[in-house]
Design a protein around this motif. Structure first.
Motif, PDB file in Angstrom:
ATOM      1  N   SER A   1       0.837  -1.208   0.000  1.00 39.46           N
ATOM      2  CA  SER A   1       0.000   0.000   0.000  1.00 39.46           C
ATOM      3  C   SER A   1       0.871   1.256   0.000  1.00 39.46           C
ATOM      4  CB  SER A   1      -0.971   0.010   1.187  1.00 39.46           C
ATOM      5  OG  SER A   1      -0.292   0.258   2.405  1.00 39.46           O
ATOM      6  N   LEU A   2       2.024   1.188   0.633  1.00 38.83           N
ATOM      7  CA  LEU A   2       2.956   2.322   0.596  1.00 38.83           C
ATOM      8  C   LEU A   2       3.537   2.496  -0.809  1.00 38.83           C
ATOM      9  CD1 LEU A   2       4.908   1.882   3.960  1.00 38.83           C
ATOM     10  CD2 LEU A   2       3.047   3.470   3.449  1.00 38.83           C
ATOM     11  N   VAL A   3       3.789   1.389  -1.484  1.00 35.88           N
ATOM     12  CA  VAL A   3       4.285   1.453  -2.860  1.00 35.88           C
ATOM     13  C   VAL A   3       3.254   2.166  -3.740  1.00 35.88           C
ATOM     14  CG1 VAL A   3       4.933   0.107  -4.900  1.00 35.88           C
ATOM     15  CG2 VAL A   3       5.719  -0.608  -2.634  1.00 35.88           C
ATOM     16  N   VAL A   4       1.992   1.765  -3.617  1.00 38.93           N
ATOM     17  CA  VAL A   4       0.921   2.396  -4.405  1.00 38.93           C
ATOM     18  C   VAL A   4       0.813   3.877  -4.073  1.00 38.93           C
ATOM     19  CG1 VAL A   4      -1.571   2.438  -4.838  1.00 38.93           C
ATOM     20  CG2 VAL A   4      -0.364   0.256  -4.731  1.00 38.93           C
ATOM     21  N   LYS A   5       0.882   4.219  -2.807  1.00 36.67           N
ATOM     22  CA  LYS A   5       0.809   5.621  -2.389  1.00 36.67           C
ATOM     23  C   LYS A   5       1.916   6.435  -3.041  1.00 36.67           C
ATOM     24  CE  LYS A   5       1.909   8.323   1.717  1.00 36.67           C
ATOM     25  NZ  LYS A   5       3.174   8.780   1.177  1.00 36.67           N
ATOM     26  N   GLU A   6       3.133   5.932  -2.999  1.00 36.92           N
ATOM     27  CA  GLU A   6       4.268   6.652  -3.581  1.00 36.92           C
ATOM     28  C   GLU A   6       4.154   6.745  -5.101  1.00 36.92           C
ATOM     29  OE1 GLU A   6       6.353   8.353  -1.889  1.00 36.92           O
ATOM     30  OE2 GLU A   6       5.959   7.557   0.110  1.00 36.92           O
ATOM     31  N   LEU A   7       3.666   5.691  -5.734  1.00 38.88           N
ATOM     32  CA  LEU A   7       3.473   5.733  -7.184  1.00 38.88           C
ATOM     33  C   LEU A   7       2.409   6.773  -7.558  1.00 38.88           C
ATOM     34  CD1 LEU A   7       3.644   1.928  -8.029  1.00 38.88           C
ATOM     35  CD2 LEU A   7       5.306   3.692  -8.700  1.00 38.88           C
TER      36      LEU A   7
ATOM     37  N   ILE B   1       1.061   1.093 -10.875  1.00 35.32           N
ATOM     38  CA  ILE B   1      -0.032   1.219  -9.903  1.00 35.32           C
ATOM     39  C   ILE B   1      -0.998   0.052 -10.063  1.00 35.32           C
ATOM     40  CG2 ILE B   1      -2.080   2.574  -9.275  1.00 35.32           C
ATOM     41  CD1 ILE B   1      -0.365   5.106  -9.954  1.00 35.32           C
ATOM     42  N   ALA B   2      -1.371  -0.258 -11.300  1.00 34.21           N
ATOM     43  CA  ALA B   2      -2.322  -1.346 -11.553  1.00 34.21           C
ATOM     44  C   ALA B   2      -1.755  -2.693 -11.094  1.00 34.21           C
ATOM     45  CB  ALA B   2      -2.677  -1.396 -13.041  1.00 34.21           C
ATOM     46  N   ILE B   3      -0.506  -2.951 -11.406  1.00 32.81           N
ATOM     47  CA  ILE B   3       0.119  -4.224 -11.017  1.00 32.81           C
ATOM     48  C   ILE B   3       0.176  -4.358  -9.503  1.00 32.81           C
ATOM     49  CG2 ILE B   3       2.308  -5.494 -10.992  1.00 32.81           C
ATOM     50  CD1 ILE B   3       2.800  -4.245 -13.833  1.00 32.81           C
ATOM     51  N   THR B   4       0.653  -3.313  -8.842  1.00 29.69           N
ATOM     52  CA  THR B   4       0.811  -3.377  -7.380  1.00 29.69           C
ATOM     53  C   THR B   4      -0.538  -3.454  -6.682  1.00 29.69           C
ATOM     54  OG1 THR B   4       2.815  -2.048  -7.677  1.00 29.69           O
ATOM     55  CG2 THR B   4       2.012  -2.321  -5.431  1.00 29.69           C
ATOM     56  N   SER B   5      -1.516  -2.723  -7.184  1.00 31.88           N
ATOM     57  CA  SER B   5      -2.863  -2.784  -6.597  1.00 31.88           C
ATOM     58  C   SER B   5      -3.449  -4.189  -6.733  1.00 31.88           C
ATOM     59  CB  SER B   5      -3.782  -1.765  -7.270  1.00 31.88           C
ATOM     60  OG  SER B   5      -3.325  -0.457  -7.037  1.00 31.88           O
ATOM     61  N   ARG B   6      -3.234  -4.816  -7.894  1.00 30.94           N
ATOM     62  CA  ARG B   6      -3.734  -6.172  -8.118  1.00 30.94           C
ATOM     63  C   ARG B   6      -3.038  -7.155  -7.175  1.00 30.94           C
ATOM     64  NH1 ARG B   6      -7.955  -8.460  -8.749  1.00 30.94           N
ATOM     65  NH2 ARG B   6      -8.458  -6.827 -10.220  1.00 30.94           N
ATOM     66  N   MET B   7      -1.763  -6.963  -6.953  1.00 26.73           N
ATOM     67  CA  MET B   7      -1.036  -7.834  -6.022  1.00 26.73           C
ATOM     68  C   MET B   7      -1.620  -7.724  -4.616  1.00 26.73           C
ATOM     69  SD  MET B   7       2.864  -7.207  -7.321  1.00 26.73           S
ATOM     70  CE  MET B   7       3.622  -8.104  -5.968  1.00 26.73           C
TER      71      MET B   7
ATOM     72  N   LEU C   1      -4.741  -6.812  -3.814  1.00 28.52           N
ATOM     73  CA  LEU C   1      -6.067  -7.431  -3.820  1.00 28.52           C
ATOM     74  C   LEU C   1      -5.955  -8.956  -3.809  1.00 28.52           C
ATOM     75  CD1 LEU C   1      -7.951  -5.117  -6.322  1.00 28.52           C
ATOM     76  CD2 LEU C   1      -8.253  -5.245  -3.845  1.00 28.52           C
ATOM     77  N   ASN C   2      -5.044  -9.496  -4.566  1.00 26.17           N
ATOM     78  CA  ASN C   2      -4.863 -10.948  -4.596  1.00 26.17           C
ATOM     79  C   ASN C   2      -4.437 -11.488  -3.235  1.00 26.17           C
ATOM     80  OD1 ASN C   2      -5.564 -11.053  -7.282  1.00 26.17           O
ATOM     81  ND2 ASN C   2      -3.455 -11.168  -8.016  1.00 26.17           N
ATOM     82  N   LYS C   3      -3.597 -10.761  -2.537  1.00 26.74           N
ATOM     83  CA  LYS C   3      -3.132 -11.201  -1.218  1.00 26.74           C
ATOM     84  C   LYS C   3      -4.258 -11.110  -0.175  1.00 26.74           C
ATOM     85  CE  LYS C   3       0.626 -12.444  -0.223  1.00 26.74           C
ATOM     86  NZ  LYS C   3       1.141 -13.826  -0.160  1.00 26.74           N
ATOM     87  N   LEU C   4      -5.183 -10.175  -0.365  1.00 27.53           N
ATOM     88  CA  LEU C   4      -6.274  -9.991   0.584  1.00 27.53           C
ATOM     89  C   LEU C   4      -7.392 -11.033   0.396  1.00 27.53           C
ATOM     90  CD1 LEU C   4      -6.557  -6.100   0.548  1.00 27.53           C
ATOM     91  CD2 LEU C   4      -5.767  -7.530   2.438  1.00 27.53           C
ATOM     92  N   LYS C   5      -7.390 -11.728  -0.725  1.00 31.36           N
ATOM     93  CA  LYS C   5      -8.433 -12.738  -0.994  1.00 31.36           C
ATOM     94  C   LYS C   5      -8.244 -13.960  -0.138  1.00 31.36           C
ATOM     95  CE  LYS C   5      -9.582 -11.456  -5.674  1.00 31.36           C
ATOM     96  NZ  LYS C   5      -9.646 -11.863  -7.051  1.00 31.36           N
TER      97      LYS C   5
END
Length: 122
Positions: free
Chosen positions: A72-78, A110-116, A118-122
């Motif tokens: 989530s920090l990666v997405v924020k910085e991106l 952003i799309a790749i990291t966000s998907r990662m 979401l996949n981990k939260l499933k």
């Protein structure tokens, strides 16, 4: 892009984040030395580099919760990088092809990291 010609596709996220941070530095080095640009130049360097560093830290986490937090920090910085690039794009600062490549790359990251996440939260 002039210096590194990042035309090849990299499928390793860590390498893509490093390349994005590096290409952001190359891009900023060529911008005018104007007072009003310094904020966006510095912010782009900090946020693009931070995205790469936080992803590196995510690789050493023990729990899924810690992993998702670091991503989530990666997405924020991106997203911060994207906003700086959008401002520079709006005022047409820097070489157009380089701006467009950076903007496209940051959207994909952003799309790749966000998907990662979401996949981990499933």
């Amino acid at each position: 892009m002039e210096l590194n010609e990042p035309t090849e596709r990299i499928f390793n996220l860590d390498e893509r984040l490093v390349r994005f941070a590096g290409e952001s530095i190359f891009f900023v080095r060529k911008l005018a030395k104007a007072y009003e640009l310094e904020y966006y130049k510095n912010q782009l360097i900090r946020s693009s580099g931070s995205a790469s560093l936080n992803y590196g830290e995510s690789q050493g986490t023990i729990t899924d919760k810690d992993y998702v937090f670091k991503l989530s920090l990666v997405v924020k910085e991106l997203k911060e990088s994207r906003n700086s690039l959008r401002v520079l794009n709006y005022i047409k600062e820097g070489e157009e092809n380089e701006r467009n490549w950076l903007l496209l790359e940051v959207e994909e990251l952003i799309a790749i990291t966000s998907r990662m996440m979401l996949n981990k939260l499933k």
